[in-house]
Design a protein around this motif. Structure first.
Motif, PDB file in Angstrom:
ATOM      1  N   PRO A  91       0.785  -1.397   0.120  1.00 18.81           N
ATOM      2  CA  PRO A  91      -0.618  -0.158  -0.187  1.00 18.81           C
ATOM      3  C   PRO A  91       0.828   1.336   0.012  1.00 18.81           C
ATOM      4  O   PRO A  91      -0.195   2.040  -0.426  1.00 18.81           O
ATOM      5  N   TYR A  92       1.839   1.152  -0.098  1.00 21.82           N
ATOM      6  CA  TYR A  92       2.280   2.610   0.593  1.00 21.82           C
ATOM      7  C   TYR A  92       3.930   2.449   0.022  1.00 21.82           C
ATOM      8  O   TYR A  92       5.052   1.610  -1.068  1.00 21.82           O
ATOM      9  N   THR A  93       4.356   3.256  -1.012  1.00 22.80           N
ATOM     10  CA  THR A  93       6.036   3.606  -1.783  1.00 22.80           C
ATOM     11  C   THR A  93       6.628   4.827   0.099  1.00 22.80           C
ATOM     12  O   THR A  93       6.030   5.481  -0.043  1.00 22.80           O
ATOM     13  N   VAL A  94       7.631   4.494  -0.223  1.00 21.31           N
ATOM     14  CA  VAL A  94       8.696   5.490   0.787  1.00 21.31           C
ATOM     15  C   VAL A  94       9.137   6.823   0.432  1.00 21.31           C
ATOM     16  O   VAL A  94       9.742   6.712  -1.163  1.00 21.31           O
ATOM     17  N   GLY A  95       8.953   8.079  -0.099  1.00 17.42           N
ATOM     18  CA  GLY A  95       8.986   9.198  -0.166  1.00 17.42           C
ATOM     19  C   GLY A  95      10.254   9.698   0.283  1.00 17.42           C
ATOM     20  O   GLY A  95      10.923  10.357  -0.221  1.00 17.42           O
ATOM     21  N   LEU A  96      10.784   9.598   1.377  1.00 18.66           N
ATOM     22  CA  LEU A  96      11.779   9.914   2.249  1.00 18.66           C
ATOM     23  C   LEU A  96      12.181   9.108   3.065  1.00 18.66           C
ATOM     24  O   LEU A  96      11.425   8.536   4.150  1.00 18.66           O
ATOM     25  N   ILE A  97      13.359   9.097   3.273  1.00 18.32           N
ATOM     26  CA  ILE A  97      14.021   8.123   4.527  1.00 18.32           C
ATOM     27  C   ILE A  97      15.259   8.384   5.389  1.00 18.32           C
ATOM     28  O   ILE A  97      15.860   9.869   4.672  1.00 18.32           O
ATOM     29  N   GLY A  98      15.051   8.715   7.011  1.00 20.58           N
ATOM     30  CA  GLY A  98      16.184   9.467   7.600  1.00 20.58           C
ATOM     31  C   GLY A  98      16.130   8.329   8.623  1.00 20.58           C
ATOM     32  O   GLY A  98      15.982   7.033   8.787  1.00 20.58           O
ATOM     33  N   VAL A  99      16.477   8.958   9.153  1.00 21.28           N
ATOM     34  CA  VAL A  99      17.149   8.518  10.905  1.00 21.28           C
ATOM     35  C   VAL A  99      15.972   9.090  11.966  1.00 21.28           C
ATOM     36  O   VAL A  99      15.599  10.060  11.538  1.00 21.28           O
ATOM     37  N   ASP A 100      15.437   7.966  12.398  1.00 24.40           N
ATOM     38  CA  ASP A 100      14.094   7.990  13.619  1.00 24.40           C
ATOM     39  C   ASP A 100      14.891   9.029  14.912  1.00 24.40           C
ATOM     40  O   ASP A 100      15.106   7.868  15.933  1.00 24.40           O
ATOM     41  N   LYS A 101      15.053   9.902  14.692  1.00 26.54           N
ATOM     42  CA  LYS A 101      16.028  10.555  16.057  1.00 26.54           C
ATOM     43  C   LYS A 101      15.368  12.267  16.213  1.00 26.54           C
ATOM     44  O   LYS A 101      15.179  12.751  15.953  1.00 26.54           O
ATOM     45  N   GLY A 102      14.845  11.996  18.013  1.00 32.39           N
ATOM     46  CA  GLY A 102      14.497  12.827  17.947  1.00 32.39           C
ATOM     47  C   GLY A 102      12.548  13.745  17.420  1.00 32.39           C
ATOM     48  O   GLY A 102      12.055  12.573  17.154  1.00 32.39           O
ATOM     49  N   GLU A 103      12.764  14.849  17.249  1.00 30.43           N
ATOM     50  CA  GLU A 103      11.200  14.705  16.277  1.00 30.43           C
ATOM     51  C   GLU A 103      11.459  15.209  15.431  1.00 30.43           C
ATOM     52  O   GLU A 103      12.315  15.959  15.056  1.00 30.43           O
ATOM     53  N   TRP A 104      10.395  14.660  14.239  1.00 27.23           N
ATOM     54  CA  TRP A 104      10.664  15.168  13.392  1.00 27.23           C
ATOM     55  C   TRP A 104       9.337  14.917  12.207  1.00 27.23           C
ATOM     56  O   TRP A 104       8.348  14.314  13.245  1.00 27.23           O
ATOM     57  N   LEU A 157     -12.972   4.061   0.510  1.00 26.27           N
ATOM     58  CA  LEU A 157     -12.180   5.107  -1.058  1.00 26.27           C
ATOM     59  C   LEU A 157     -11.737   3.945  -1.628  1.00 26.27           C
ATOM     60  O   LEU A 157     -10.785   2.430  -1.600  1.00 26.27           O
ATOM     61  N   LYS A 158     -11.379   3.616  -3.303  1.00 28.08           N
ATOM     62  CA  LYS A 158     -11.098   3.292  -4.367  1.00 28.08           C
ATOM     63  C   LYS A 158     -10.115   4.190  -5.301  1.00 28.08           C
ATOM     64  O   LYS A 158     -10.302   4.699  -5.447  1.00 28.08           O
ATOM     65  N   ILE A 159      -8.696   3.936  -5.560  1.00 26.84           N
ATOM     66  CA  ILE A 159      -8.339   3.756  -6.062  1.00 26.84           C
ATOM     67  C   ILE A 159      -8.662   4.278  -7.665  1.00 26.84           C
ATOM     68  O   ILE A 159      -8.438   2.853  -7.920  1.00 26.84           O
ATOM     69  N   SER A 160      -8.570   4.703  -8.359  1.00 28.33           N
ATOM     70  CA  SER A 160      -9.876   5.319  -9.736  1.00 28.33           C
ATOM     71  C   SER A 160      -8.526   4.762 -11.226  1.00 28.33           C
ATOM     72  O   SER A 160      -8.670   4.609 -12.225  1.00 28.33           O
ATOM     73  N   GLU A 161      -8.110   6.334 -10.785  1.00 29.38           N
ATOM     74  CA  GLU A 161      -6.820   6.752 -11.855  1.00 29.38           C
ATOM     75  C   GLU A 161      -5.712   7.086 -11.188  1.00 29.38           C
ATOM     76  O   GLU A 161      -5.600   7.569  -9.895  1.00 29.38           O
ATOM     77  N   VAL A 162      -4.543   6.914 -11.773  1.00 30.81           N
ATOM     78  CA  VAL A 162      -2.762   7.735 -11.758  1.00 30.81           C
ATOM     79  C   VAL A 162      -2.647   7.985 -12.646  1.00 30.81           C
ATOM     80  O   VAL A 162      -2.551   7.898 -13.556  1.00 30.81           O
ATOM     81  N   PHE A 163      -2.435   8.922 -12.663  1.00 28.23           N
ATOM     82  CA  PHE A 163      -1.233  10.429 -13.158  1.00 28.23           C
ATOM     83  C   PHE A 163       0.470  10.290 -13.231  1.00 28.23           C
ATOM     84  O   PHE A 163       0.333  10.234 -11.659  1.00 28.23           O
ATOM     85  N   PRO A 164       1.009  10.201 -14.032  1.00 25.91           N
ATOM     86  CA  PRO A 164       2.486  10.453 -13.392  1.00 25.91           C
ATOM     87  C   PRO A 164       2.779  11.589 -13.640  1.00 25.91           C
ATOM     88  O   PRO A 164       3.876  12.517 -13.720  1.00 25.91           O
ATOM     89  N   ARG A 165       2.044  12.950 -12.566  1.00 20.19           N
ATOM     90  CA  ARG A 165       2.966  14.093 -12.741  1.00 20.19           C
ATOM     91  C   ARG A 165       1.577  14.789 -11.075  1.00 20.19           C
ATOM     92  O   ARG A 165       0.915  13.938 -11.585  1.00 20.19           O
ATOM     93  N   THR A 166       2.277  15.612 -11.104  1.00 17.12           N
ATOM     94  CA  THR A 166       1.769  16.875 -10.335  1.00 17.12           C
ATOM     95  C   THR A 166       0.563  17.153 -10.613  1.00 17.12           C
ATOM     96  O   THR A 166       0.544  17.406 -11.682  1.00 17.12           O
ATOM     97  N   THR A 188      17.045  13.257  -7.836  1.00 15.07           N
ATOM     98  CA  THR A 188      17.246  12.447  -7.336  1.00 15.07           C
ATOM     99  C   THR A 188      17.081  10.771  -7.241  1.00 15.07           C
ATOM    100  O   THR A 188      18.033  10.496  -6.175  1.00 15.07           O
ATOM    101  N   SER A 189      15.669  10.486  -7.064  1.00 18.79           N
ATOM    102  CA  SER A 189      14.919   9.694  -6.625  1.00 18.79           C
ATOM    103  C   SER A 189      14.426   9.273  -7.355  1.00 18.79           C
ATOM    104  O   SER A 189      14.254   9.287  -8.263  1.00 18.79           O
ATOM    105  N   LYS A 190      14.145   7.879  -6.865  1.00 18.50           N
ATOM    106  CA  LYS A 190      13.081   6.864  -7.510  1.00 18.50           C
ATOM    107  C   LYS A 190      11.817   7.317  -7.553  1.00 18.50           C
ATOM    108  O   LYS A 190      10.831   6.597  -7.923  1.00 18.50           O
ATOM    109  N   PHE A 191      11.266   7.864  -6.215  1.00 18.83           N
ATOM    110  CA  PHE A 191      10.359   8.303  -5.900  1.00 18.83           C
ATOM    111  C   PHE A 191       9.653   9.148  -7.024  1.00 18.83           C
ATOM    112  O   PHE A 191      10.130  10.521  -6.691  1.00 18.83           O
ATOM    113  N   LYS A 192       8.621   9.367  -7.583  1.00 17.63           N
ATOM    114  CA  LYS A 192       8.132   9.818  -8.791  1.00 17.63           C
ATOM    115  C   LYS A 192       6.671  10.742  -8.325  1.00 17.63           C
ATOM    116  O   LYS A 192       6.221  10.776  -7.577  1.00 17.63           O
ATOM    117  N   SER A 193       6.696  11.844  -8.851  1.00 19.00           N
ATOM    118  CA  SER A 193       5.343  12.524  -8.800  1.00 19.00           C
ATOM    119  C   SER A 193       4.484  11.999  -9.521  1.00 19.00           C
ATOM    120  O   SER A 193       4.206  10.782 -10.151  1.00 19.00           O
TER     121      SER A 193
END
Length: 201
Positions: A91-104, A157-166, A188-193
């Motif tokens: 169900p999910y895609t990694v948009g951003l990855i970092g360190v679980d440290k403090g408040e974020w 809710l059901k995903i009906s359409e997906v467009f490869p842009r914002t 700079t990553s594989k995460f796309k609009s």
């Protein structure tokens, strides 16, 4: 004939020989070797014990932005397992990855998820996006935490359409769309609009 036959022989001086340093006896060497082995084995056992206490390495540590994931476990057992993005269970895609440290926190429409790594250093902090795959169903996508997948027979809710842009506006989606999520990709990553359109199943 010698002039003084009764005279004693002159004293003979024997050169001084330095005393040889005694090395460790064979028995002492064996004791030292055994002690070294005990220390080495003990250290190895401590490492193995700590690894067993810490549990297996979390798969979240291997993730990259753009990977699709399935969430498993909870609390200290939580993990994010990489899965093919075309899987109906991802169900999910990694948009951003970092360190679980403090408040974020994550940007709007991303879901915060922390993967702790006890005794293995700092945990993994993830900002997850909805996997842009037509057919996935959810109840509520306007939450701060990852919404679980739902059976489409009972989902809202059901995903009906997906467009490869914002899409700044909702004009990309059909008129019967009840929810729209738009993500801005990272060059700079594989995460796309993507713009994701939801309808009522």
């Amino acid at each position: 004939m010698p002039e003084n036959p009764g005279a004693p022989f002159p004293p003979q001086h024997t050169p001084h020989q330095p005393r040889k340093k005694k090395g460790f006896s064979f028995k002492v060497q064996m004791i030292l070797l055994a002690a070294s082995l005990v220390v080495a084995i003990g250290g190895f056992a401590v490492i193995i014990t700590l690894n067993n206490i810490a549990g297996p390495e979390k798969q979240a540590k291997t993730l990259s932005e753009g990977d699709c994931v399935v969430l498993t476990g909870s609390g200290e057992e939580a993990d994010a397992v990489p899965t093919g993005c075309d899987s109906p269970q991802a169900p999910y895609t990694v948009g951003l990855i970092g360190v679980d440290k403090g408040e974020w926190s994550c940007d709007n429409r991303f879901y915060k998820y922390a993967v702790p790594t006890p005794l293995r250093g700092e945990g993994v902090g993830l900002c997850l996006a909805i996997n842009a795959q037509v057919g996935l169903c959810f109840d509520d996508v306007a939450t701060k935490t990852p919404p679980p997948l739902k059976d489409c027979g009972s989902a809202r809710l059901k995903i009906s359409e997906v467009f490869p842009r914002t899409s700044v506006e909702e004009s990309l989606c059909a008129d019967d769309s009840v929810e729209v999520i738009s993500y801005v990709g990272n060059e700079t990553s594989k995460f796309k609009s993507a713009t994701i359109c939801f309808v009522t199943p």
